[in-house]
Each structure stands twice: as structure tokens, then as C-alpha cells.
Design a protein around this motif. Structure first.
Motif, short mmCIF file in Angstrom:
data_model
loop_
_atom_site.label_atom_id
_atom_site.label_comp_id
_atom_site.label_asym_id
_atom_site.label_seq_id
_atom_site.Cartn_x
_atom_site.Cartn_y
_atom_site.Cartn_z
N GLU A 124 17.52 24.33 26.23
CA GLU A 124 16.56 24.87 25.26
C GLU A 124 15.15 24.45 25.66
O GLU A 124 14.61 23.47 25.19
N ALA A 125 14.56 25.18 26.56
CA ALA A 125 13.21 24.85 27.05
C ALA A 125 12.18 25.27 26.01
O ALA A 125 12.23 26.38 25.50
N ARG A 126 11.25 24.37 25.71
CA ARG A 126 10.16 24.67 24.79
C ARG A 126 8.84 24.36 25.48
O ARG A 126 8.75 23.43 26.25
N GLU A 127 7.85 25.13 25.16
CA GLU A 127 6.53 24.96 25.77
C GLU A 127 5.71 23.88 25.06
O GLU A 127 4.73 23.41 25.60
N ASP A 128 6.09 23.50 23.84
CA ASP A 128 5.27 22.54 23.11
C ASP A 128 5.50 21.12 23.62
O ASP A 128 6.22 20.89 24.57
N GLU A 129 4.87 20.16 22.96
CA GLU A 129 4.89 18.77 23.41
C GLU A 129 6.30 18.19 23.44
O GLU A 129 7.06 18.35 22.50
N GLN A 130 6.60 17.52 24.53
CA GLN A 130 7.86 16.81 24.66
C GLN A 130 7.61 15.51 25.43
O GLN A 130 8.06 15.34 26.55
N PRO A 131 6.90 14.56 24.81
CA PRO A 131 6.47 13.39 25.55
C PRO A 131 7.57 12.38 25.84
O PRO A 131 7.34 11.44 26.56
N TYR A 132 8.75 12.52 25.29
CA TYR A 132 9.80 11.53 25.50
C TYR A 132 10.81 11.94 26.55
O TYR A 132 11.84 11.34 26.68
N LYS A 133 10.56 12.99 27.30
CA LYS A 133 11.47 13.37 28.38
C LYS A 133 10.90 12.91 29.69
O LYS A 133 9.75 13.17 29.96
N PRO A 134 11.62 12.33 30.55
CA PRO A 134 12.89 11.66 30.33
C PRO A 134 12.68 10.27 29.74
O PRO A 134 11.69 9.63 30.01
N ALA A 135 13.63 9.85 28.93
CA ALA A 135 13.51 8.56 28.27
C ALA A 135 14.88 7.99 27.95
O ALA A 135 15.89 8.68 28.05
N CYS A 136 14.88 6.76 27.58
CA CYS A 136 16.08 6.05 27.14
C CYS A 136 15.76 5.54 25.74
O CYS A 136 14.98 4.60 25.58
N ILE A 137 16.33 6.18 24.72
CA ILE A 137 15.96 5.96 23.32
C ILE A 137 17.01 5.11 22.60
O ILE A 137 18.20 5.37 22.73
N HIS A 138 16.54 4.13 21.82
CA HIS A 138 17.43 3.29 21.02
C HIS A 138 16.78 3.02 19.67
O HIS A 138 15.69 2.43 19.63
N GLY A 143 19.39 -0.56 6.37
CA GLY A 143 18.78 -1.00 5.12
C GLY A 143 17.27 -0.96 5.19
O GLY A 143 16.67 0.10 5.29
N TRP A 144 16.66 -2.14 5.18
CA TRP A 144 15.20 -2.23 5.13
C TRP A 144 14.57 -2.66 6.44
O TRP A 144 13.35 -2.67 6.56
N VAL A 145 15.37 -3.05 7.43
CA VAL A 145 14.85 -3.60 8.68
C VAL A 145 15.54 -2.95 9.87
O VAL A 145 16.73 -2.64 9.83
N GLY A 146 14.77 -2.75 10.95
CA GLY A 146 15.36 -2.18 12.14
C GLY A 146 14.63 -2.60 13.40
O GLY A 146 13.63 -3.33 13.35
N VAL A 147 15.12 -2.12 14.52
CA VAL A 147 14.51 -2.41 15.81
C VAL A 147 14.48 -1.11 16.62
O VAL A 147 15.39 -0.28 16.52
N THR A 148 13.42 -0.94 17.38
CA THR A 148 13.25 0.21 18.25
C THR A 148 13.02 -0.30 19.67
O THR A 148 12.21 -1.20 19.87
N ALA A 149 13.75 0.28 20.62
CA ALA A 149 13.58 -0.12 22.03
C ALA A 149 13.77 1.12 22.90
O ALA A 149 14.89 1.58 23.09
N ASN A 150 12.67 1.65 23.39
CA ASN A 150 12.69 2.88 24.20
C ASN A 150 12.03 2.63 25.55
O ASN A 150 11.04 1.92 25.64
N ILE A 151 12.56 3.27 26.57
CA ILE A 151 11.97 3.23 27.91
C ILE A 151 11.58 4.67 28.23
O ILE A 151 12.41 5.58 28.15
N ARG A 152 10.33 4.89 28.61
CA ARG A 152 9.84 6.23 28.90
C ARG A 152 9.55 6.34 30.39
O ARG A 152 8.48 6.00 30.86
N TRP A 153 10.54 6.82 31.15
CA TRP A 153 10.51 6.84 32.61
C TRP A 153 9.31 7.60 33.17
O TRP A 153 8.68 7.18 34.13
N GLN A 154 8.99 8.73 32.59
CA GLN A 154 7.88 9.55 33.08
C GLN A 154 6.56 8.79 32.98
O GLN A 154 5.71 8.88 33.86
N GLU A 155 6.39 8.02 31.92
CA GLU A 155 5.15 7.25 31.75
C GLU A 155 5.10 6.05 32.69
O GLU A 155 4.01 5.63 33.07
N ILE A 156 6.24 5.49 33.05
CA ILE A 156 6.25 4.41 34.05
C ILE A 156 5.75 4.96 35.38
O ILE A 156 4.93 4.34 36.05
#
Length: 181
Positions: A124-138, A143-156
Motif C-alpha cells: 500500500e504505497a502512499r505519497e504522504d509522510e512516512q517518516p518511520y520507514k524503515p524502523a524497529c518499533i516497540h 495502565g498509566w505508565v509505559g516505555v517507548t524504544a524505536n530505532i529509525r534506520w533511515q535516519e541513522i
């Protein structure tokens, strides 16, 4: 030994001249590129929410997440405390991810980024913004607390080649509008 010291001094001087010739924007761009390589921090919500989602590598999304919270850390190319909205669904071969950093907006407005993921989603190719491709998302938010840990290969890659003057993301020109990740 004295000859090797003078060679090092000459190389250091050449590097300083090269960086200075680029102006202040050169190092500022490297710093902004560095902030875009990873998202790492904690989420805090006022009401209980659920986020159990991962997509790594980007063709195997699994889980569900619907979190609207305050984020503390490095995220979306920024550092600090900001609003964070993340809504993802992954069924291994097909999924979708929607994320916004730094402001609350309706999903259809600028500032919120959507992408289809998984083997079927990549078709499903889209022309609009897709800044997280390719990435490793977690995302993990219970409840009320969480953690986010993402690696954005293209930005590296953009950060690394930026040191030699290349800009595949097109976000390094002085005064240019950088994407609102």
C-alpha cells in the motif's frame, strides 16, 4: 613521534576549517539528525491505557496500542516532555501505525504520521509522510505508565552520511522546514 603529532594537528586543523566553512548550521543539522535516529523514553497517561505493540523488522507487526500520553525522553527528533499519540494494530502480515510527537491533533491533520506495515501493508504505497520507514518499533504501555524504544534506520543513515555533506532526507538546509516528526 613529532612527525605523527604534526600530522594529527594538521588533520584536526583541516577538520576545524571544514566544519567552520559549513557554518553553524552544519553542526546544528548533525545534532538534529542525531535526535531523529531513536525514540527512547517513558509515557505517562492520566487514565489507564493499553499499548502492547512491536514491529521489528518492519514487516512483522504484532499487537495493539492506543495511547495518548505525555512522553519524557528523546522522541520525534525532540528532547524533553511532550505530548505523544500512538495508535497501532499489527496482525503479522498487515498492520497500521499512526504516531504524533509534540502536539495533539486530529489524525487527519498535519503532525500525525500514518503508515501501513507488514508484508501486505508495504504494498500500500502512499505519497504522504512516512517518516518511520524503515524502523524497529516497540511500544509498551500498561495502565498509566509505559516505555517507548524505536530505532529509525533511515535516519541513522542520514546522520552518518551527513558528516560528508550528503542529505538523503532533504532536511539539512539552513532555515529549511524540518519535518514535524
Amino acid at each position: 613521534m613529532e612527525g605523527s603529532l604534526s600530522k594529527k594537528a594538521l588533520l584536526l586543523a583541516a577538520f576545524v576549517v571544514l566544519v567552520s566553512a559549513q557554518g553553524c548550521s552544519y553542526l546544528a543539522n548533525r545534532g538534529r539528525d542525531a535526535l531523529e535516529m531513536f525514540d527512547l523514553g517513558f509515557t505517562f497517561s492520566k487514565k489507564p491505557q493499553l499499548g502492547l505493540y512491536m514491529n521489528c523488522p518492519m514487516v512483522v507487526p504484532i499487537g495493539y496500542s492506543n495511547v495518548d500520553a505525555d512522553f519524557v525522553g528523546v522522541g520525534g527528533g525532540r528532547v524533553g516532555v511532550m505530548k505523544h499519540r500512538e495508535k497501532s494494530v499489527g496482525l503479522l502480515v498487515r498492520g497500521s501505525e499512526e504516531v504524533s510527537w509534540g502536539r495533539r491533533r486530529a489524525p487527519s491533520e498535519d503532525g500525525s504520521h500514518y503508515q501501513a506495515v507488514g508484508v501486505l501493508g508495504l504494498a500500500e504505497a502512499r505519497e504522504d509522510e512516512q517518516p518511520y520507514k524503515p524502523a524497529c518499533i516497540h511500544y509498551l504501555h500498561l495502565g498509566w505508565v509505559g516505555v517507548t524504544a524505536n530505532i529509525r534506520w533511515q535516519e541513522i543513515f542520514d546522520f552518518l552520511v551527513g558528516w560528508v555533506g550528503l542529505d538523503p532526507a532533504g532536511d539539512d538546509s539552513a532555515g529549511a522546514d524540518r519535518p514535524d516528526l
